[in-house]
Each structure stands twice: as structure tokens, then as C-alpha cells.
Design a protein around this motif. Structure first.
Motif, PDB file in Angstrom:
ATOM      1  N   GLU A  84      35.810  36.387  32.430  1.00 45.57           N
ATOM      2  CA  GLU A  84      35.616  35.818  33.757  1.00 45.57           C
ATOM      3  C   GLU A  84      36.675  36.421  34.667  1.00 45.57           C
ATOM      4  OE1 GLU A  84      36.056  31.574  35.958  1.00 45.57           O
ATOM      5  OE2 GLU A  84      35.032  31.588  34.032  1.00 45.57           O
ATOM      6  N   VAL A  85      36.248  37.076  35.725  1.00 47.10           N
ATOM      7  CA  VAL A  85      37.155  37.796  36.625  1.00 47.10           C
ATOM      8  C   VAL A  85      37.887  36.801  37.522  1.00 47.10           C
ATOM      9  CG1 VAL A  85      37.311  39.535  38.443  1.00 47.10           C
ATOM     10  CG2 VAL A  85      35.648  39.819  36.588  1.00 47.10           C
ATOM     11  N   ASN A  86      39.232  36.855  37.484  1.00 46.49           N
ATOM     12  CA  ASN A  86      40.063  35.968  38.298  1.00 46.49           C
ATOM     13  C   ASN A  86      40.678  36.681  39.496  1.00 46.49           C
ATOM     14  OD1 ASN A  86      39.640  33.858  36.428  1.00 46.49           O
ATOM     15  ND2 ASN A  86      41.306  34.613  35.169  1.00 46.49           N
ATOM     16  N   GLY A  87      40.857  37.996  39.398  1.00 46.22           N
ATOM     17  CA  GLY A  87      41.439  38.755  40.489  1.00 46.22           C
ATOM     18  C   GLY A  87      41.326  40.240  40.237  1.00 46.22           C
ATOM     19  N   ILE A  88      41.242  41.001  41.325  1.00 42.53           N
ATOM     20  CA  ILE A  88      41.160  42.461  41.240  1.00 42.53           C
ATOM     21  C   ILE A  88      42.139  43.018  42.259  1.00 42.53           C
ATOM     22  CG2 ILE A  88      39.681  44.497  41.466  1.00 42.53           C
ATOM     23  CD1 ILE A  88      37.272  42.564  41.044  1.00 42.53           C
ATOM     24  N   ARG A  89      43.078  43.855  41.774  1.00 42.10           N
ATOM     25  CA  ARG A  89      44.083  44.406  42.682  1.00 42.10           C
ATOM     26  C   ARG A  89      44.684  45.668  42.086  1.00 42.10           C
ATOM     27  NH1 ARG A  89      49.417  41.198  44.857  1.00 42.10           N
ATOM     28  NH2 ARG A  89      50.159  42.874  46.170  1.00 42.10           N
ATOM     29  N   GLU A  90      44.702  46.724  42.887  1.00 40.29           N
ATOM     30  CA  GLU A  90      45.353  47.989  42.519  1.00 40.29           C
ATOM     31  C   GLU A  90      44.939  48.493  41.136  1.00 40.29           C
ATOM     32  OE1 GLU A  90      49.544  47.399  43.090  1.00 40.29           O
ATOM     33  OE2 GLU A  90      49.298  47.055  45.233  1.00 40.29           O
ATOM     34  N   GLY A  91      43.634  48.452  40.856  1.00 37.95           N
ATOM     35  CA  GLY A  91      43.136  48.990  39.597  1.00 37.95           C
ATOM     36  C   GLY A  91      43.332  48.098  38.395  1.00 37.95           C
ATOM     37  N   ARG A  92      43.772  46.868  38.612  1.00 41.70           N
ATOM     38  CA  ARG A  92      43.970  45.911  37.516  1.00 41.70           C
ATOM     39  C   ARG A  92      43.053  44.709  37.730  1.00 41.70           C
ATOM     40  NH1 ARG A  92      48.427  47.753  34.908  1.00 41.70           N
ATOM     41  NH2 ARG A  92      50.018  48.780  36.129  1.00 41.70           N
ATOM     42  N   ILE A  93      42.460  44.268  36.656  1.00 45.74           N
ATOM     43  CA  ILE A  93      41.560  43.123  36.714  1.00 45.74           C
ATOM     44  C   ILE A  93      42.179  41.993  35.904  1.00 45.74           C
ATOM     45  CG2 ILE A  93      39.256  42.285  36.125  1.00 45.74           C
ATOM     46  CD1 ILE A  93      38.415  45.315  36.394  1.00 45.74           C
ATOM     47  N   ARG A  94      42.564  40.930  36.612  1.00 53.57           N
ATOM     48  CA  ARG A  94      43.044  39.715  35.936  1.00 53.57           C
ATOM     49  C   ARG A  94      41.818  38.917  35.551  1.00 53.57           C
ATOM     50  NH1 ARG A  94      45.311  35.878  38.406  1.00 53.57           N
ATOM     51  NH2 ARG A  94      44.669  36.481  40.481  1.00 53.57           N
ATOM     52  N   ALA A  95      41.773  38.474  34.301  1.00 50.52           N
ATOM     53  CA  ALA A  95      40.586  37.785  33.816  1.00 50.52           C
ATOM     54  C   ALA A  95      40.941  36.830  32.696  1.00 50.52           C
ATOM     55  CB  ALA A  95      39.566  38.805  33.319  1.00 50.52           C
ATOM     56  N   THR A  96      40.009  35.954  32.406  1.00 50.15           N
ATOM     57  CA  THR A  96      40.097  35.110  31.225  1.00 50.15           C
ATOM     58  C   THR A  96      39.116  35.673  30.212  1.00 50.15           C
ATOM     59  OG1 THR A  96      40.609  33.167  32.561  1.00 50.15           O
ATOM     60  CG2 THR A  96      39.835  32.768  30.321  1.00 50.15           C
ATOM     61  N   CYS A  97      39.623  36.028  29.039  1.00 50.12           N
ATOM     62  CA  CYS A  97      38.759  36.499  27.954  1.00 50.12           C
ATOM     63  C   CYS A  97      38.062  35.270  27.378  1.00 50.12           C
ATOM     64  CB  CYS A  97      39.582  37.208  26.880  1.00 50.12           C
ATOM     65  SG  CYS A  97      38.580  37.723  25.469  1.00 50.12           S
ATOM     66  N   LEU A  98      36.757  35.235  27.430  1.00 52.15           N
ATOM     67  CA  LEU A  98      36.021  34.058  26.978  1.00 52.15           C
ATOM     68  C   LEU A  98      35.901  34.001  25.462  1.00 52.15           C
ATOM     69  CD1 LEU A  98      33.323  33.934  29.785  1.00 52.15           C
ATOM     70  CD2 LEU A  98      35.497  32.700  29.643  1.00 52.15           C
ATOM     71  N   PRO A 142      44.304  34.434  29.022  1.00 53.45           N
ATOM     72  CA  PRO A 142      44.394  35.317  30.187  1.00 53.45           C
ATOM     73  C   PRO A 142      44.694  36.743  29.743  1.00 53.45           C
ATOM     74  CG  PRO A 142      46.366  33.979  30.009  1.00 53.45           C
ATOM     75  CD  PRO A 142      45.433  33.514  28.943  1.00 53.45           C
ATOM     76  N   ARG A 143      44.086  37.709  30.437  1.00 54.99           N
ATOM     77  CA  ARG A 143      44.293  39.120  30.124  1.00 54.99           C
ATOM     78  C   ARG A 143      44.304  39.923  31.405  1.00 54.99           C
ATOM     79  NH1 ARG A 143      42.561  41.376  25.124  1.00 54.99           N
ATOM     80  NH2 ARG A 143      43.475  43.176  26.169  1.00 54.99           N
ATOM     81  N   VAL A 144      44.877  41.112  31.334  1.00 53.76           N
ATOM     82  CA  VAL A 144      44.810  42.075  32.431  1.00 53.76           C
ATOM     83  C   VAL A 144      44.196  43.344  31.863  1.00 53.76           C
ATOM     84  CG1 VAL A 144      46.106  43.440  34.095  1.00 53.76           C
ATOM     85  CG2 VAL A 144      46.819  41.092  33.605  1.00 53.76           C
ATOM     86  N   PHE A 145      43.159  43.834  32.530  1.00 54.34           N
ATOM     87  CA  PHE A 145      42.460  45.036  32.102  1.00 54.34           C
ATOM     88  C   PHE A 145      42.628  46.109  33.165  1.00 54.34           C
ATOM     89  CE2 PHE A 145      40.247  41.430  30.242  1.00 54.34           C
ATOM     90  CZ  PHE A 145      40.139  41.803  28.910  1.00 54.34           C
TER      91      PHE A 145
END
Length: 65
Positions: free
Chosen positions: A26-40, A45-48
Motif C-alpha cells: 500500500e503506497v504511503n508516499g512517493i518522493r525523489e524516486g523512493r516509495i514509502r509503503a506498507t508491505c501487506l 513499513p518499507r521503502v522501495f
């Protein structure tokens, strides 16, 4: 197709060790080529790195949950 905050997506991801994984996030934020998300899968929480996502699509709804 562009991913957006709040979407649940399925990704195929190449990690820094060279391992390819498939995850539903689930995408929580997108900034400067990084996607903050919750791995379901792990509910963590993860950063991709956007550049390490090999493929993505909107997640299908689980009608039996």
C-alpha cells in the motif's frame, strides 16, 4: 498508468542483494524516486527505490477476505 498514494499495488522488485521478490504493498508516499509503503505480506513499513521496481500493477481485490 501512474501509481498514487493510497493505492494497493503488486510489484516485482529487485533488492540490493540482487534477489527478485513479488510483493503487495500500500503506497504511503512517493518522493525523489523512493516509495514509502506498507508491505501487506509482512504488515511492515518499507521503502522501495522506484528504479528497482521491475513491474507493477494495481492489486486485484480479494473478494473472499
Amino acid at each position: 498508468m501512474k501509481m498514487s498514494i493510497g493505492q494497493t499495488i503488486e510489484i516485482i522488485y529487485l533488492d540490493k542483494a540482487g534477489k527478485i521478490t513479488q510483493r503487495k504493498i500500500e503506497v504511503n508516499g512517493i518522493r525523489e524516486g523512493r516509495i514509502r509503503a506498507t508491505c501487506l505480506t509482512t504488515n511492515a513499513p518499507r521503502v522501495f527505490l522506484e528504479s528497482s521496481i521491475l513491474s507493477w500493477q494495481l492489486a486485484r481485490e480479494n473478494r473472499y477476505a
